[in-house]
Scaffold this active site. Sequence first.
Site, PDB file in Angstrom:
ATOM      1  N   ARG A  44     -21.081  56.513 -38.168  1.00 46.45           N
ATOM      2  CA  ARG A  44     -22.030  57.629 -38.267  1.00 46.45           C
ATOM      3  C   ARG A  44     -23.044  57.579 -37.123  1.00 46.45           C
ATOM      4  O   ARG A  44     -23.471  58.615 -36.615  1.00 46.45           O
ATOM      5  CB  ARG A  44     -22.679  57.655 -39.641  1.00 46.45           C
ATOM      6  CG  ARG A  44     -21.637  58.051 -40.711  1.00 46.45           C
ATOM      7  CD  ARG A  44     -22.199  58.135 -42.095  1.00 46.45           C
ATOM      8  NE  ARG A  44     -23.143  59.225 -42.248  1.00 46.45           N
ATOM      9  CZ  ARG A  44     -22.817  60.509 -42.405  1.00 46.45           C
ATOM     10  NH1 ARG A  44     -21.545  60.873 -42.398  1.00 46.45           N
ATOM     11  NH2 ARG A  44     -23.747  61.429 -42.571  1.00 46.45           N
ATOM     12  N   HIS A  56     -15.794  63.883 -38.249  1.00 46.29           N
ATOM     13  CA  HIS A  56     -16.282  63.613 -39.603  1.00 46.29           C
ATOM     14  C   HIS A  56     -16.196  62.115 -39.820  1.00 46.29           C
ATOM     15  O   HIS A  56     -15.234  61.473 -39.392  1.00 46.29           O
ATOM     16  CB  HIS A  56     -15.412  64.314 -40.656  1.00 46.29           C
ATOM     17  CG  HIS A  56     -15.609  63.778 -42.037  1.00 46.29           C
ATOM     18  ND1 HIS A  56     -16.636  64.199 -42.852  1.00 46.29           N
ATOM     19  CD2 HIS A  56     -14.943  62.813 -42.727  1.00 46.29           C
ATOM     20  CE1 HIS A  56     -16.583  63.522 -43.990  1.00 46.29           C
ATOM     21  NE2 HIS A  56     -15.561  62.682 -43.940  1.00 46.29           N
TER      22      HIS A  56
END
Length: 136
Positions: free
Chosen positions: A86, A117
């Site tokens: 992330r 993603h």
Amino acid sequence: MSERTLVLVKPDGVERGLVGEVIGRIERKGLKLVALELRQVEQQLAEQHYAEHDGKPFFGSLLEFITSGPVVAAVVEGPRAISAFRQLAGGTDPVDKAAPGSIRGDYGLEVQYNLVHGSDSAESAEREIKLWFPEL
């Protein structure tokens, strides 16, 4: 402690030829690829993957986008793999939230077309990996 996360290079990232860049950043970070697949996302998988957004105004366009072209799906493993990826990805909004040097900060322009993603929690990672790679 080692953990796993699901990473997707979305249709915009595949179309723009950024798969190698994304994979390279993952590997340079020290994370390991456990599974990797190029696939066309079917409607049912898209609906299951984005089930938490069902009923929201952007749900239909999200499904349309993720099924619009091939996606590269990967299972990535390593210490703190979820937060590590992330960080590599950057904030969801590539212009206002993603730091320069992140994938989205360097290559993204729009919230919906934000290239990648990554699972946002251990629970999401487990659910998403089972959806995309049931054999693992």
